[in-house]
Design an enzyme around this catalytic site. Structure first.
Site, PDB file in Angstrom:
ATOM      1  NE  ARG A   1      57.008 -18.839 -37.914  1.00 30.36           N
ATOM      2  CZ  ARG A   1      56.498 -18.693 -39.119  1.00 30.36           C
ATOM      3  NH1 ARG A   1      57.189 -18.062 -40.053  1.00 30.36           N
ATOM      4  NH2 ARG A   1      55.304 -19.156 -39.401  1.00 30.36           N
TER       5      ARG A   1
ATOM      6  N   GLY B   1      57.157 -11.044 -60.848  1.00 27.32           N
ATOM      7  CA  GLY B   1      56.781 -12.002 -59.799  1.00 27.32           C
ATOM      8  C   GLY B   1      55.274 -12.202 -59.762  1.00 27.32           C
TER       9      GLY B   1
ATOM     10  CD  GLU C   1      60.231 -14.200 -48.125  1.00 23.70           C
ATOM     11  OE1 GLU C   1      59.262 -14.934 -48.445  1.00 23.70           O
ATOM     12  OE2 GLU C   1      61.323 -14.662 -47.730  1.00 23.70           O
TER      13      GLU C   1
HETATM   14  C1  LIG Z   1      57.157 -23.823 -46.704  1.00 19.65           C
HETATM   15  C2  LIG Z   1      56.662 -22.430 -46.407  1.00 19.65           C
HETATM   16  C3  LIG Z   1      55.465 -22.247 -45.748  1.00 19.65           C
HETATM   17  C4  LIG Z   1      55.000 -20.968 -45.464  1.00 19.65           C
HETATM   18  N1  LIG Z   1      53.811 -20.816 -44.811  1.00 19.65           N
HETATM   19  C5  LIG Z   1      53.357 -19.569 -44.565  1.00 19.65           C
HETATM   20  C6  LIG Z   1      52.105 -19.384 -43.906  1.00 19.65           C
HETATM   21  O1  LIG Z   1      51.407 -20.328 -43.581  1.00 19.65           O
HETATM   22  N2  LIG Z   1      51.695 -18.117 -43.682  1.00 19.65           N
HETATM   23  C7  LIG Z   1      52.428 -17.034 -44.044  1.00 19.65           C
HETATM   24  O2  LIG Z   1      51.985 -15.904 -43.826  1.00 19.65           O
HETATM   25  N3  LIG Z   1      53.604 -17.195 -44.688  1.00 19.65           N
HETATM   26  C8  LIG Z   1      54.085 -18.419 -44.958  1.00 19.65           C
HETATM   27  N4  LIG Z   1      55.278 -18.572 -45.592  1.00 19.65           N
HETATM   28  C9  LIG Z   1      55.958 -17.383 -46.144  1.00 19.65           C
HETATM   29  C10 LIG Z   1      55.246 -16.968 -47.428  1.00 19.65           C
HETATM   30  O3  LIG Z   1      54.829 -18.103 -48.133  1.00 19.65           O
HETATM   31  C11 LIG Z   1      56.125 -16.123 -48.356  1.00 19.65           C
HETATM   32  O4  LIG Z   1      56.777 -15.130 -47.632  1.00 19.65           O
HETATM   33  C12 LIG Z   1      55.274 -15.465 -49.421  1.00 19.65           C
HETATM   34  O5  LIG Z   1      54.476 -16.420 -50.081  1.00 19.65           O
HETATM   35  C13 LIG Z   1      56.131 -14.720 -50.432  1.00 19.65           C
HETATM   36  O6  LIG Z   1      55.280 -14.217 -51.430  1.00 19.65           O
HETATM   37  P1  LIG Z   1      55.837 -13.243 -52.537  1.00 19.65           P
HETATM   38  O7  LIG Z   1      54.693 -12.907 -53.433  1.00 19.65           O
HETATM   39  O8  LIG Z   1      56.543 -12.108 -51.912  1.00 19.65           O
HETATM   40  O9  LIG Z   1      56.946 -14.079 -53.327  1.00 19.65           O
HETATM   41  P2  LIG Z   1      56.966 -15.570 -53.933  1.00 19.65           P
HETATM   42  O10 LIG Z   1      55.748 -16.335 -53.659  1.00 19.65           O
HETATM   43  O11 LIG Z   1      58.281 -16.128 -53.528  1.00 19.65           O
HETATM   44  O12 LIG Z   1      56.965 -15.328 -55.478  1.00 19.65           O
HETATM   45  C14 LIG Z   1      58.088 -14.843 -56.172  1.00 19.65           C
HETATM   46  C15 LIG Z   1      57.721 -14.710 -57.628  1.00 19.65           C
HETATM   47  O13 LIG Z   1      58.766 -14.021 -58.301  1.00 19.65           O
HETATM   48  C16 LIG Z   1      59.152 -14.747 -59.461  1.00 19.65           C
HETATM   49  N5  LIG Z   1      60.555 -14.409 -59.677  1.00 19.65           N
HETATM   50  C17 LIG Z   1      61.590 -14.506 -58.808  1.00 19.65           C
HETATM   51  N6  LIG Z   1      62.706 -14.004 -59.373  1.00 19.65           N
HETATM   52  C18 LIG Z   1      62.364 -13.588 -60.609  1.00 19.65           C
HETATM   53  C19 LIG Z   1      63.068 -12.984 -61.676  1.00 19.65           C
HETATM   54  N7  LIG Z   1      64.366 -12.653 -61.571  1.00 19.65           N
HETATM   55  N8  LIG Z   1      62.405 -12.711 -62.833  1.00 19.65           N
HETATM   56  C20 LIG Z   1      61.081 -13.007 -62.941  1.00 19.65           C
HETATM   57  N9  LIG Z   1      60.352 -13.555 -61.950  1.00 19.65           N
HETATM   58  C21 LIG Z   1      60.996 -13.846 -60.812  1.00 19.65           C
HETATM   59  C22 LIG Z   1      58.865 -16.184 -59.135  1.00 19.65           C
HETATM   60  O14 LIG Z   1      58.736 -16.932 -60.318  1.00 19.65           O
HETATM   61  C23 LIG Z   1      57.537 -16.018 -58.371  1.00 19.65           C
HETATM   62  O15 LIG Z   1      56.493 -15.887 -59.299  1.00 19.65           O
HETATM   63  C24 LIG Z   1      55.758 -19.847 -45.860  1.00 19.65           C
HETATM   64  C25 LIG Z   1      56.976 -20.030 -46.514  1.00 19.65           C
HETATM   65  C26 LIG Z   1      57.440 -21.310 -46.769  1.00 19.65           C
HETATM   66  C27 LIG Z   1      58.772 -21.471 -47.406  1.00 19.65           C
END
Ligand SMILES: Cc1cc2nc3c(=O)[nH]c(=O)nc-3n(C[C@H](O)[C@H](O)[C@H](O)COP(=O)(O)OP(=O)(O)OC[C@H]3O[C@@H](n4cnc5c(N)ncnc54)[C@H](O)[C@@H]3O)c2cc1C
Length: 621
Positions: free
Chosen positions: A312, A15, A407
């Site tokens: 929320r 990720g 997340e």
């Molecule tokens: C529209 C929207 C607006 C938001 N705004 C906010 C905000 O303003 N403030 C806030 O705090 N939060 C916000 N959130 C929540 C926040 O954006 C997310 O919770 C956060 O960005 C998740 O980050 P992450 O690094 O955990 O995962 P993600 O950003 O979801 O990244 C997941 C990564 O894993 C990779 N991946 C997934 N499965 C696999 C696999 N099987 N093999 C290889 N790679 C894989 C994907 O390609 C990606 O690179 C928002 C969410 C949404 C939907």
């Protein structure tokens, strides 16, 4: 650990969202050999890029009496006392360092006239501690993390594997030693080994099919870890965001969020009179024609202390309550107004445009209605999952050597995440926490040779993935993957959505099982394995969504209380507010996989609050 020993150690990061990219960059900088994987064609296209509103930190720049303790307090309270105290306190402590790091990277945060970083408010708090870059905070933060990652790629400490999807975890002698990934371009299954694996693959909100998440967001990597022995915690805690553009047809595959930041200045209302609702639905009048005295600003009415800035879960339920009572303002009866008229009069066009201009543009492009003239229409939608892989204080899962961040883990948000806290948690985990805590495990591993990927465990895992793929192509039915996923989404929204009860949850479990059987009889996965095949990608993910959905329903059934976003209709106050049952449910529900078609086992991690008084959440006075 001696820096020379770090060079002998390999770490896989799956990720490249804010969690994964920041972890990979920091681990590379520390001297480890990192392999980083993502589904998209570039690490910078992760779902995190969609984040709009901002990121929290306890800097107290506004001199409104913010502090580390207060951020900790708000987060525990916002999560309805279902998050682990120690993790949340550390998150609040680290929050300030995140902003310093991002400013040093050149993130263009909004600034005040004098040059200080600007802040705005988000739901569930009474201070302004949210740092933002217009409505594109996630994008700017991800560009910073991506730049840090690229620096390590150039330095040779990180190797990037875009367009690679992890399909299984490889466990050797009880420890995480690698992954099986499918190269999405060549379609080959590939084996990768390491001394430790970090899962940063985001949330499982797309179980509901329609959500604000990116289309590629999925729960599969986390689910495969669960099936290999990692506990899955609080799966029923899914966040429903109150301000999304309402569903507008059967063919839709994605919902659009209107950032929570809009609730700083936007006022939420529905008409007081049902006659006005009828006229709105028939397009006989416009919202702007309804006089002030005939508007029900129901959040301000019900929650005077927090008004439009309630958390929320509270705002979503209140919107549902008004719509269920017949006051929904669009044709489907599932929309309320978010109105900027008063803000435009008070602040002027330019100031409002500076704050929310791109969000207004986005809304107008999608709905063909201008928020400058008529209020936005909004309705709650699935947005975020608080549940996820269970981790300890070190962010290590129940499988030694396997870590989960961002997340993908369950750690910090309890039953409800406060706005702008996901970016904070992802970057805290990635930049500051896991790079240090993982050293504790790895300090005993540097003398271990690299795991040979030709050993039995890798072969067995790869064969199991191949068998899944073969099975899917062999079905050759008539239904598309999306049509079945949509059916799953309907079941989830109907029975495991904003209001849940025991009967409905049992029905959901039954219907999901039946739908899964239908999938294995009737799905058609077009094309073949040996090409770039997104139908195959989706089918593999849907297999896991069935099982995730079932565990969500099972967890919701077990948790016979209301807390945060989890609302059991059997457990509510006379005023319709969520009623917790601390005596019986003040625990993290961590589920252990026991095999195909076996009941999972529930483990309870008791939650103890030593530094905060446990109370009923109150946003009224
Ligand atoms: C529209 C929207 C607006 C938001 N705004 C906010 C905000 O303003 N403030 C806030 O705090 N939060 C916000 N959130 C929540 C926040 O954006 C997310 O919770 C956060 O960005 C998740 O980050 P992450 O690094 O955990 O995962 P993600 O950003 O979801 O990244 C997941 C990564 O894993 C990779 N991946 C997934 N499965 C696999 C696999 N099987 N093999 C290889 N790679 C894989 C994907 O390609 C990606 O690179 C928002 C969410 C949404 C939907």
């Amino acid at each position: 650990m001696n820096p020379n020993n770090k060079r002998k150690l390999d770490i896989i990061v799956v990720g490249t969202g804010l969690g994964g990219a920041s972890a990979a960059a920091s681990l590379g900088e520390l001297g480890y050999n990192v392999k980083v994987f993502c589904i998209s064609d570039s690490p910078r296209r992760a779902h995190s890029i969609a984040a709009q509103g901002g990121i929290n930190a306890a800097k107290n720049y506004q001199n409104d009496n913010d502090s580390v303790y207060r951020l900790f307090y708000d987060t525990i309270k916002g999560g309805d006392y279902r998050a682990r105290e120690a993790n949340v306190y550390r998150l609040a402590e680290v929050s300030s360092a995140i902003i310093d790091q991002c400013v040093a990277q050149g993130i263009p945060f909004a600034r005040e006239y004098g040059g200080y970083l600007a802040n705005r408010s988000f739901g569930g708090v009474q201070v302004s501690r949210t740092f933002y870059a217009r409505g594109q905070t996630g994008q700017q933060l991800l560009l910073g993390a991506y730049a840090a990652l690229n620096r390590q790629i150039a330095a040779g400490t990180v190797k990037s594997y875009p367009r690679h999807e992890m399909l299984d975890l490889v466990v050797v002698n009880g420890e995480a030693k690698g992954i099986i990934a499918r190269n999405l371009v060549t379609s080959q299954l590939e084996r990768f080994s390491a001394h430790a694996v970090i899962i940063a693959t985001g949330g499982y909100g797309n179980t509901y099919f329609l959500s604000t998440n990116a289309m590629n967001s999925n729960g599969s990597a986390a689910w495969q870890c669960y099936k290999k022995g990692a506990y899955f915690a609080n799966p029923c805690f899914a966040q429903i965001h109150p301000t999304c553009i309402p569903v507008h047809g059967d063919q839709q595959c994605k919902l659009t969020l209107m950032s929570e930041s809009l609730r700083n200045d936007g006022r939420i209302w529905v008409p007081k009179k049902l006659e006005d609702v009828e006229k709105l639905r028939k397009h006989e009048i416009k919202a702007s024609q309804i006089p002030e005295e005939d508007r029900d600003y129901y959040l301000e009415r019900r929650y005077p202390a927090f008004g439009n800035l309630v958390p929320r879960d509270v705002a979503s339920r209140a919107a549902k309550e008004r719509c269920d009572a017949g006051f929904g303002v669009n044709e489907t009866g599932k929309a309320v107004f978010l109105d900027f008229r008063e803000a435009i009069e008070r602040l002027g066009h330019q100031k409002v445009a500076e704050r929310y201009g791109n969000l207004f543009d986005m809304y107008e492009k999608i709905t063909a209605s201008s928020p400058w003239e008529e209020p936005m229409m909004i309705y709650p939608a699935i947005h975020y999952t608080m549940g996820g892989i269970w981790v300890d204080y070190d962010l290590q899962t129940t499988i030694p050597g396997l870590y989960a961040i961002g997340e993908a883990n369950f750690s910090d948000h309890g039953g409800n995440r406060l706005g702008a806290s996901a970016l904070m948690q992802g970057l805290a985990d990635g930049y500051f926490i896991v790079p240090i805590t993982i050293g504790d495990y790895l300090s005993k591993k540097f003398a271990e040779p690299r795991t040979d990927t030709s050993i039995k465990e890798f072969t067995v895992a790869e064969k199991a993935v191949q068998a899944r793929i073969d099975r899917l192509f062999a079905i050759n039915g008539t239904k598309t993957v999306d049509s079945i996923h949509k059916e799953l989404g309907h079941i989830m929204w109907e029975y495991v959505g904003m209001a849940r009860d025991a009967e409905g949850l049992k029905t959901a479990i039954k219907l999901i099982k039946e739908l899964k059987e239908d999938f294995y009889k009737n799905v058609k996965v077009s094309g073949n394995q040996f090409e770039f095949n997104q139908e195959l990608e989706k089918a593999l993910r849907l297999e896991d969504f069935f099982e995730i959905g079932e565990l969500m329903a099972r967890d919701a059934l077990n948790r016979n209380e209301s807390c945060g976003g989890h609302f059991r209709t059997e457990s509510q106050t006379e005023e319709g507010e969520a009623k917790r049952d601390d005596a019986n449910f003040m625990y993290v529900a961590a589920w252990e996989y026991k095999g195909e078609d076996q009941e999972p086992e529930l483990h309870k991690e008791p939650l103890k609050y030593e530094f905060i008084e446990v109370k009923t959440r109150n946003y009224k006075d």
